[in-house]
Design a protein around this motif. Structure first.
Motif, PDB file in Angstrom:
ATOM      1  N   TYR A 184       0.843  -1.206   0.000  1.00 30.98           N
ATOM      2  CA  TYR A 184       0.000   0.000   0.000  1.00 30.98           C
ATOM      3  C   TYR A 184       0.875   1.252   0.000  1.00 30.98           C
ATOM      4  N   TYR A 187       2.530   1.833  -3.400  1.00 30.67           N
ATOM      5  CA  TYR A 187       1.593   2.316  -4.417  1.00 30.67           C
ATOM      6  C   TYR A 187       1.202   3.772  -4.149  1.00 30.67           C
ATOM      7  N   ALA A 188       0.959   4.107  -2.875  1.00 30.72           N
ATOM      8  CA  ALA A 188       0.590   5.474  -2.525  1.00 30.72           C
ATOM      9  C   ALA A 188       1.711   6.455  -2.849  1.00 30.72           C
ATOM     10  N   LEU A 200      -3.496   8.896  -2.255  1.00 33.78           N
ATOM     11  CA  LEU A 200      -3.914   8.009  -1.177  1.00 33.78           C
ATOM     12  C   LEU A 200      -3.278   8.494   0.124  1.00 33.78           C
TER      13      LEU A 200
END
Length: 233
Positions: A184, A187-188, A200
């Motif tokens: 996560y 990707y953020a 995000l």
């Protein structure tokens, strides 16, 4: 008539304006952190699959060789992060790189007493992760990663020292959680780099928040005291 020595004349001469004479060249680079987080996630998922029994224990050496790529890439991330003047990220990624290398080499060579030695190393790494977490709070992505990595390496250390099977399974479960958080965060951060803004939630605060929103003057404040510019580390 007063005669001054050369040393006295030098001392009495006006100091030059060093700020106007000095030139510091900055070289912007792409953030290496998405790569670093992705490698944490991938390597954790592979090793956790072994600990949870999703990969047969007979394939331990194959897992060790697979994880070796995480060492290489996270070492690269660490070097680039040092160049970007982020000592927290650089130290953390360098620490992970060293841990992957040690685990990979011991498992691949099936060294005698390897499990117990790795257990002691993982317990020491727990202290490292806890200390890193204490200074990484403004970087919430790193901080959350460390909050999970600390108990994960602690249980891994106890498993290596005691050999209790349930500790191995608990380590694998925590490793999967660590992999999910790392993916996560990667990707953020990648979306943030591509779009130039937070897409995000990452949860930056304090100096980490200012690093994204302060002007150029604010970014360069205190540069003369940073490593590579000051005379001594």
């Amino acid at each position: 008539m007063v005669v001054m020595t050369a040393e006295e004349q030098r001392v009495r001469e006006p100091e030059p304006d060093l700020h106007s004479m000095a030139r510091i060249q900055l070289r912007p680079i792409a953030s290496p952190m998405p790569l670093g987080f992705f490698m944490v996630g991938i390597a954790s998922a592979v090793t956790s699959s072994l600990q949870l029994g999703l990969i047969d224990g007979a394939h331990r050496q194959a897992v060790a060789l697979t994880v070796f790529s995480a060492f290489v890439l996270q070492l690269l991330v660490s070097v680039l992060a040092f160049g970007a003047r982020d000592v927290i990220a650089a130290t953390l990624m360098g620490g992970f790189a060293g841990a992957w290398l040690a685990n990979g080499l011991v498992s691949a060579t099936d060294a005698g007493g390897g499990a117990r030695v790795l257990g002691v190393m993982n317990l020491a790494f727990t202290v490292f992760a806890a200390l890193m977490a204490s200074v990484a709070r403004p970087k919430k992505a790193l901080w959350l990663l460390l909050l999970i990595a600390t108990p994960r390496y602690f249980t891994a250390g106890l498993y290596g020292v005691t050999g209790e099977a349930w500790l191995g399974r608990l380590t694998g479960a925590l490793g999967m959680l660590l992999a999910a958080v790392a993916m996560y965060a990667a990707y953020a951060l990648m979306l943030e780099e591509l779009r130039g803004r937070e897409v995000l939630p990452i949860g930056r605060s304090g100096p980490a928040h200012l690093a994204m929103h302060a002007g150029l003057a604010g970014q360069l404040r205190g540069l003369e005291t940073q490593a590579g510019v000051r005379r001594s580390l």
